[in-house]
Enzyme design. Structure first.
Site, PDB file in Angstrom:
ATOM      1  N   HIS A 164      -3.390   4.705   3.764  1.00  0.00           N
ATOM      2  CA  HIS A 164      -2.680   5.402   2.684  1.00  0.00           C
ATOM      3  C   HIS A 164      -3.569   5.695   1.492  1.00  0.00           C
ATOM      4  CE1 HIS A 164       1.551   4.886   4.178  1.00  0.00           C
ATOM      5  NE2 HIS A 164       0.867   4.122   5.014  1.00  0.00           N
ATOM      6  N   ASP A 378      -6.766   8.986  -6.001  1.00  0.00           N
ATOM      7  CA  ASP A 378      -5.461   8.595  -5.456  1.00  0.00           C
ATOM      8  C   ASP A 378      -5.366   9.125  -4.035  1.00  0.00           C
ATOM      9  OD1 ASP A 378      -2.838   7.674  -5.295  1.00  0.00           O
ATOM     10  OD2 ASP A 378      -2.283   8.456  -7.275  1.00  0.00           O
TER      11      ASP A 378
HETATM   12  C1  G6P Z   1      -0.302   1.587  -2.762  1.00  0.00           C
HETATM   13  C2  G6P Z   1      -0.735   1.073  -1.400  1.00  0.00           C
HETATM   14  C3  G6P Z   1       0.404   0.355  -0.695  1.00  0.00           C
HETATM   15  C4  G6P Z   1       0.990  -0.697  -1.622  1.00  0.00           C
HETATM   16  C5  G6P Z   1       1.431  -0.070  -2.951  1.00  0.00           C
HETATM   17  C6  G6P Z   1       1.992  -1.102  -3.935  1.00  0.00           C
HETATM   18  O1  G6P Z   1       0.585   2.644  -2.616  1.00  0.00           O
HETATM   19  O2  G6P Z   1      -1.233   2.129  -0.602  1.00  0.00           O
HETATM   20  O3  G6P Z   1      -0.064  -0.267   0.484  1.00  0.00           O
HETATM   21  O4  G6P Z   1       2.088  -1.342  -1.015  1.00  0.00           O
HETATM   22  O5  G6P Z   1       0.303   0.559  -3.525  1.00  0.00           O
HETATM   23  O6  G6P Z   1       1.067  -2.134  -4.158  1.00  0.00           O
HETATM   24  P1  G6P Z   1       1.400  -3.655  -3.830  1.00  0.00           P
HETATM   25  O7  G6P Z   1       0.101  -4.380  -3.959  1.00  0.00           O
HETATM   26  O8  G6P Z   1       2.415  -4.063  -4.842  1.00  0.00           O
HETATM   27  O9  G6P Z   1       1.946  -3.720  -2.426  1.00  0.00           O
END
Ligand code: G6P
Length: 472
Positions: A164, A378
């Protein structure tokens, strides 16, 4: 122990639900925030799949259960796993490294050991949940070793991986002491998906340099080993999107429309409401945005009575030092700008360090004349797409950093380089002054793109590519 098995298994660090303490002290499951959840929920419901992931709190070891039509398989993380695998290797090594070292990555061998250990736990849980010949779809940078671990345990499975976040250029990726293991880990998949063509190209280059395997356009030729036959792996782009119709419908509900009017009222009905919505993360370019806005106020190119900036900064990774420092800097800057330029009843910036429900976000999108997405790097930026999807009135201006994956698709936005503060200031003024017909023309073409390329199409294309691999 033999449990139930599933034909489609999604594996991601976070489950689509968090185990949280309710106000009355009782524990409950709550849908967790974040782009991935929004993206995959509809597909999981439709295909009766299982989702393997962490329940969002350390030390929880819970049996599988069903929630809202999705079979949930929690993977436990101890407090040490959380520190070394999640906060450490995932978010203080890989995250900054993959985002072009905007913040310096830390390399610690104990963090790497935890990453291997936790990736193995996820792979084992996925192997248990997968039916014979099932499809397993692994997500994101926290779990790059899972594809290979799964293939070794279960050669019958079809394995997909989607990254992602960006995949960095080799000059940066090669700093990672464990770069070869990461590439080998990913090559356990049949299809590896990336957001932008630059990400796929960077991965293919890393593969050639580190493994010597031949690549032919999007195909990597993985040679036979003692244990396994030769295979072909596809590495190409599948830009992720949103549930565009869902966002549009939500924004059309009378409650949300009324709330949007109320928000503008509460802001004192300025002529322009500008909006930023981000996780509080150093990749998002919030400082650059504040600097540009502060200078415009100082130079009186915009007046505090006419223009207000609403900045939603949702709390994120709060135990990681770089995030604590960022929060201090942002809040100091917001305080200074409000102190210098605000008047009674007219703060320059309305700063909100909270998570908001989807309805409130949709209302904010409707209330905002100008949406600011100024990320320094991003993977995609789904907020840009959500803003567009919410604007079925055809109005609103999107200012979008060219360093987001979204910029590859949303060409009718005002594209900016967030490092170029003068350029950003000019774009803000242009957005504020943009004539009605130009706003509508641009929004029309943005909306066409987002509606036609929604999340259902994204997952369809990915899963079709996976099926074609196994069929061929
Ligand atoms: C990004 C990453 C995700 C992640 C999200 C929130 O979008 O690509 O994998 O879940 O951030 O971050 P966190 O560390 O809270 O899961």
């Amino acid at each position: 122990m033999v449990g139930e098995t599933y034909q489609l298994v999604v594996v991601s660090n976070r489950l689509p639900v968090d185990r949280v303490l309710g106000e009355d002290g009782a524990e409950l499951w709550r849908a967790s925030p974040g782009g991935l959840v929004t993206a995959l929920e509809p597909i999981m419901r439709a295909s009766d799949g299982a989702w393997v992931g962490w329940a969002g709190r350390p030390g929880l070891d819970l049996p599988p259960f069903d929630h809202d039509g999705i079979h949930i398989v929690p993977v436990p993380l101890s407090a040490t796993d959380l520190e070394d695998y999640y906060e450490g290797f995932s978010n203080d090594t890989l995250w900054p490294l993959y985002h072009d070292v905007i913040a310096p990555p830390s390399f610690h061998r104990v963090w790497w050991d935890a990453y291997v250990r936790v990736n193995r736990r996820f792979a084992e849980a996925a192997a248990r949940a997968a039916a014979p010949g099932a499809t397993v779809w692994v997500h994101d940078y926290q779990l790059q070793l899972v594809p290979r671990m799964l293939r070794e345990a279960r050669p019958d499975l079809t394995i997909g991986f989607f990254n992602h976040i960006p995949f960095p250029a080799y000059g940066i990726f090669s700093q990672l002491p464990w770069r070869t293991q990461i590439v080998e880990g990913l090559l356990g998949a049949d299809v590896i998906g990336f957001q932008r063509s630059a990400d796929a190209a960077n991965f293919l280059q890393a593969t050639r340099r580190l493994t010597g395997y031949a690549t032919r356009s999007a195909v990597v030729e993985v040679p036979a080993s003692d244990a396994a036959p030769a295979r072909q792996v596809i590495a190409r782009t599948f830009p992720i999107s949103i549930d565009a119709a869902g966002v549009e419908q939500l924004a059309l509900t009378p409650r949300v429309q009324e709330r949007a009017r109320q928000i503008r009222d509460e802001l004192g009905n300025p002529s322009t409401v500008m909006l930023g919505v981000d996780r509080l993360d150093y990749t998002k370019g919030i400082r650059h945005r504040l600097k540009a806005f502060g200078e415009l106020l100082a130079e009186r190119r915009v007046a505090v009575e006419d223009v207000v900036l609403v900045q939603v900064a949702s709390p994120s990774r709060e135990r990681v030092e770089a995030y604590q420092q960022l929060r201090d800097e942002i809040e100091l800057t917001v305080g200074r700008i409000n102190g210098d330029y605000g008047t009674i009843g007219h703060p320059a910036i309305s700063y909100l360090h909270h998570n908001f429900p989807r309805e409130e976000m949709a209302a904010l999108f409707l209330a905002a004349d100008v949406m600011l997405v100024t990320a320094l790097r991003d993977g995609m930026n789904l907020v840009a797409k959500e803003y567009v999807a919410a604007r079925s009135d055809g109005d609103g201006v999107l200012i979008l950093s060219e360093f987001t994956g979204s910029a590859d698709e949303l060409k009718s936005a005002l594209l900016i380089n967030p490092h170029d503060i003068d350029g950003l200031k000019d774009a803000i003024v242009r957005a504020i002054e943009m004539p009605h017909h130009e706003r509508h023309k641009r929004m029309k073409s943005l909306r066409k793109r987002v509606r036609e390329h929604d999340v259902a199409r994204w997952s369809d294309e990915f899963l079709t590519a996976l099926r074609e691999r196994t069929a061929g």
